[in-house]
Scaffold this motif. Structure first.
Motif, mmCIF file in Angstrom:
data_model
loop_
_atom_site.group_PDB
_atom_site.id
_atom_site.type_symbol
_atom_site.label_atom_id
_atom_site.label_comp_id
_atom_site.label_asym_id
_atom_site.label_seq_id
_atom_site.Cartn_x
_atom_site.Cartn_y
_atom_site.Cartn_z
ATOM 1 N N ARG A 251 58.686 52.706 -12.681
ATOM 2 C CA ARG A 251 58.667 51.436 -11.945
ATOM 3 C C ARG A 251 58.592 50.247 -12.902
ATOM 4 N NH1 ARG A 251 55.030 52.534 -8.470
ATOM 5 N NH2 ARG A 251 56.460 52.979 -6.783
ATOM 6 N N ARG A 252 57.753 50.383 -13.911
ATOM 7 C CA ARG A 252 57.632 49.274 -14.875
ATOM 8 C C ARG A 252 58.916 49.080 -15.682
ATOM 9 N NH1 ARG A 252 52.386 47.069 -15.796
ATOM 10 N NH2 ARG A 252 50.888 48.106 -14.444
ATOM 11 N N MET A 253 59.597 50.184 -15.982
ATOM 12 C CA MET A 253 60.872 50.078 -16.690
ATOM 13 C C MET A 253 61.898 49.368 -15.802
ATOM 14 S SD MET A 253 62.295 50.712 -19.644
ATOM 15 C CE MET A 253 61.814 52.182 -20.532
ATOM 16 N N ALA A 254 61.939 49.725 -14.524
ATOM 17 C CA ALA A 254 62.849 49.065 -13.587
ATOM 18 C C ALA A 254 62.516 47.578 -13.474
ATOM 19 C CB ALA A 254 62.775 49.735 -12.219
ATOM 20 N N ASP A 255 61.243 47.269 -13.411
ATOM 21 C CA ASP A 255 60.819 45.866 -13.320
ATOM 22 C C ASP A 255 61.202 45.087 -14.573
ATOM 23 O OD1 ASP A 255 59.782 46.442 -10.819
ATOM 24 O OD2 ASP A 255 57.691 46.530 -11.517
ATOM 25 N N MET A 256 61.088 45.734 -15.723
ATOM 26 C CA MET A 256 61.468 45.064 -16.965
ATOM 27 C C MET A 256 62.979 44.819 -16.995
ATOM 28 S SD MET A 256 60.641 46.000 -20.933
ATOM 29 C CE MET A 256 61.625 47.483 -20.956
ATOM 30 N N MET A 257 63.757 45.794 -16.562
ATOM 31 C CA MET A 257 65.209 45.615 -16.510
ATOM 32 C C MET A 257 65.569 44.458 -15.576
ATOM 33 S SD MET A 257 66.569 47.872 -18.521
ATOM 34 C CE MET A 257 65.198 48.146 -19.627
ATOM 35 N N GLN A 258 64.830 44.355 -14.476
ATOM 36 C CA GLN A 258 65.060 43.266 -13.526
ATOM 37 C C GLN A 258 64.735 41.924 -14.178
ATOM 38 O OE1 GLN A 258 62.418 43.197 -10.131
ATOM 39 N NE2 GLN A 258 63.906 42.064 -8.904
ATOM 40 N N ALA A 259 63.599 41.847 -14.853
ATOM 41 C CA ALA A 259 63.179 40.605 -15.498
ATOM 42 C C ALA A 259 64.182 40.146 -16.552
ATOM 43 C CB ALA A 259 61.799 40.779 -16.123
ATOM 44 N N LEU A 260 64.823 41.115 -17.188
ATOM 45 C CA LEU A 260 65.796 40.804 -18.244
ATOM 46 C C LEU A 260 67.230 40.709 -17.710
ATOM 47 C CD1 LEU A 260 64.320 43.100 -21.021
ATOM 48 C CD2 LEU A 260 64.207 40.606 -20.898
ATOM 49 N N HIS A 261 67.391 40.925 -16.396
ATOM 50 C CA HIS A 261 68.709 40.875 -15.752
ATOM 51 C C HIS A 261 69.691 41.855 -16.392
ATOM 52 C CE1 HIS A 261 67.256 37.374 -13.637
ATOM 53 N NE2 HIS A 261 66.902 36.849 -14.799
ATOM 54 N N LEU A 262 69.204 43.062 -16.642
ATOM 55 C CA LEU A 262 70.037 44.083 -17.274
ATOM 56 C C LEU A 262 70.631 45.017 -16.230
ATOM 57 C CD1 LEU A 262 67.803 44.932 -20.354
ATOM 58 C CD2 LEU A 262 69.880 43.551 -20.298
ATOM 59 N N PRO A 263 71.894 45.400 -16.396
ATOM 60 C CA PRO A 263 72.547 46.275 -15.424
ATOM 61 C C PRO A 263 71.907 47.658 -15.295
ATOM 62 C CG PRO A 263 74.051 45.751 -17.247
ATOM 63 C CD PRO A 263 72.783 44.987 -17.466
ATOM 64 N N LYS A 264 71.163 48.077 -16.291
ATOM 65 C CA LYS A 264 70.507 49.393 -16.230
ATOM 66 C C LYS A 264 69.411 49.445 -15.164
ATOM 67 C CE LYS A 264 71.752 51.872 -20.130
ATOM 68 N NZ LYS A 264 72.177 53.207 -19.870
ATOM 69 N N GLU A 265 69.063 48.300 -14.596
ATOM 70 C CA GLU A 265 68.028 48.303 -13.558
ATOM 71 C C GLU A 265 68.382 49.262 -12.430
ATOM 72 O OE1 GLU A 265 65.942 45.560 -10.117
ATOM 73 O OE2 GLU A 265 67.421 44.619 -11.420
ATOM 74 N N ILE A 266 69.650 49.305 -12.063
ATOM 75 C CA ILE A 266 70.041 50.160 -10.931
ATOM 76 C C ILE A 266 69.763 51.632 -11.224
ATOM 77 C CG2 ILE A 266 72.490 50.512 -11.510
ATOM 78 C CD1 ILE A 266 72.952 49.910 -8.420
ATOM 79 N N GLU A 267 69.942 52.050 -12.471
ATOM 80 C CA GLU A 267 69.655 53.434 -12.844
ATOM 81 C C GLU A 267 68.158 53.733 -12.728
ATOM 82 O OE1 GLU A 267 71.399 54.250 -16.688
ATOM 83 O OE2 GLU A 267 73.203 53.146 -16.102
ATOM 84 N N TRP A 268 67.327 52.758 -13.105
ATOM 85 C CA TRP A 268 65.879 52.947 -13.017
ATOM 86 C C TRP A 268 65.424 52.929 -11.570
ATOM 87 C CZ3 TRP A 268 63.398 55.147 -16.709
ATOM 88 C CH2 TRP A 268 63.894 55.054 -18.017
ATOM 89 N N ARG A 269 66.044 52.083 -10.735
ATOM 90 C CA ARG A 269 65.702 52.071 -9.297
ATOM 91 C C ARG A 269 66.101 53.403 -8.653
ATOM 92 N NH1 ARG A 269 61.891 48.373 -9.101
ATOM 93 N NH2 ARG A 269 62.606 46.420 -10.009
ATOM 94 N N MET B 45 52.081 43.996 -21.075
ATOM 95 C CA MET B 45 53.078 43.552 -22.029
ATOM 96 C C MET B 45 54.257 42.878 -21.336
ATOM 97 S SD MET B 45 53.201 46.474 -24.931
ATOM 98 C CE MET B 45 51.824 47.563 -24.815
ATOM 99 N N ILE B 46 54.676 43.459 -20.196
ATOM 100 C CA ILE B 46 55.782 42.859 -19.463
ATOM 101 C C ILE B 46 55.359 41.485 -18.953
ATOM 102 C CG2 ILE B 46 57.244 43.040 -17.404
ATOM 103 C CD1 ILE B 46 57.184 46.083 -17.803
ATOM 104 N N GLU B 47 54.129 41.397 -18.437
ATOM 105 C CA GLU B 47 53.630 40.136 -17.923
ATOM 106 C C GLU B 47 53.580 39.081 -19.024
ATOM 107 O OE1 GLU B 47 52.049 43.114 -17.490
ATOM 108 O OE2 GLU B 47 52.510 43.456 -15.394
ATOM 109 N N ALA B 48 53.311 39.501 -20.240
ATOM 110 C CA ALA B 48 53.250 38.585 -21.376
ATOM 111 C C ALA B 48 54.626 38.344 -21.984
ATOM 112 C CB ALA B 48 52.309 39.129 -22.435
ATOM 113 N N LYS B 49 55.637 38.938 -21.407
ATOM 114 C CA LYS B 49 57.027 38.824 -21.866
ATOM 115 C C LYS B 49 57.220 39.365 -23.274
ATOM 116 C CE LYS B 49 58.123 35.300 -18.617
ATOM 117 N NZ LYS B 49 58.673 34.053 -18.263
ATOM 118 N N ASP B 50 56.427 40.356 -23.614
ATOM 119 C CA ASP B 50 56.576 41.061 -24.883
ATOM 120 C C ASP B 50 57.433 42.292 -24.597
ATOM 121 O OD1 ASP B 50 56.401 42.254 -27.336
ATOM 122 O OD2 ASP B 50 54.220 42.513 -27.315
ATOM 123 N N TYR B 51 58.708 42.044 -24.331
ATOM 124 C CA TYR B 51 59.595 43.096 -23.866
ATOM 125 C C TYR B 51 59.874 44.165 -24.912
ATOM 126 C CZ TYR B 51 60.263 39.958 -19.946
ATOM 127 O OH TYR B 51 60.045 39.161 -18.863
#
Length: 90
Positions: free
Chosen positions: A29-47, A1-7
């Motif tokens: 990991r997939r949640m962190a990757d999705m946050m990265q793809a969307l440029h969301l600040p929550k990525e750091i929490e998932w990392r 779904m992430i690869e298909a950009k169905d966020y």
């Protein structure tokens, strides 16, 4: 779904997976990757969570530290680097 950009559906699926198993490394990991793809600040929490699920993992800690440095959070980067076990340090 992430690869298909169905966020939207990816977020729902990952949230459900993490509800069932909060310690799922794959879902985290997939949640962190999705946050990265969307440029969301929550990525750091998932990392950070990913590093916590893999204590002593150099790749996880380095990714968390790099993100912290890119966002100007040097104190967080230090914590991330300190989380790497002595056996993982070169």
């Amino acid at each position: 779904m992430i690869e298909a950009k169905d966020y939207h559906n990816a977020a729902l699926t990952l949230a459900r997976a993490l509800q069932i198993n909060p310690n799922s490394v794959t879902a985290t990991r997939r949640m962190a990757d999705m946050m990265q793809a969307l440029h969301l600040p929550k990525e750091i929490e998932w990392r950070q969570r990913l590093a916590q699920l893999n204590p002593g993992s150099a790749p996880e800690a380095l990714e968390w530290a790099q993100l912290a440095l890119r966002t100007g959070k040097t104190d967080v980067a230090k914590v991330a680097l300190e989380s790497v076990s002595a056996s993982q340090k070169g």
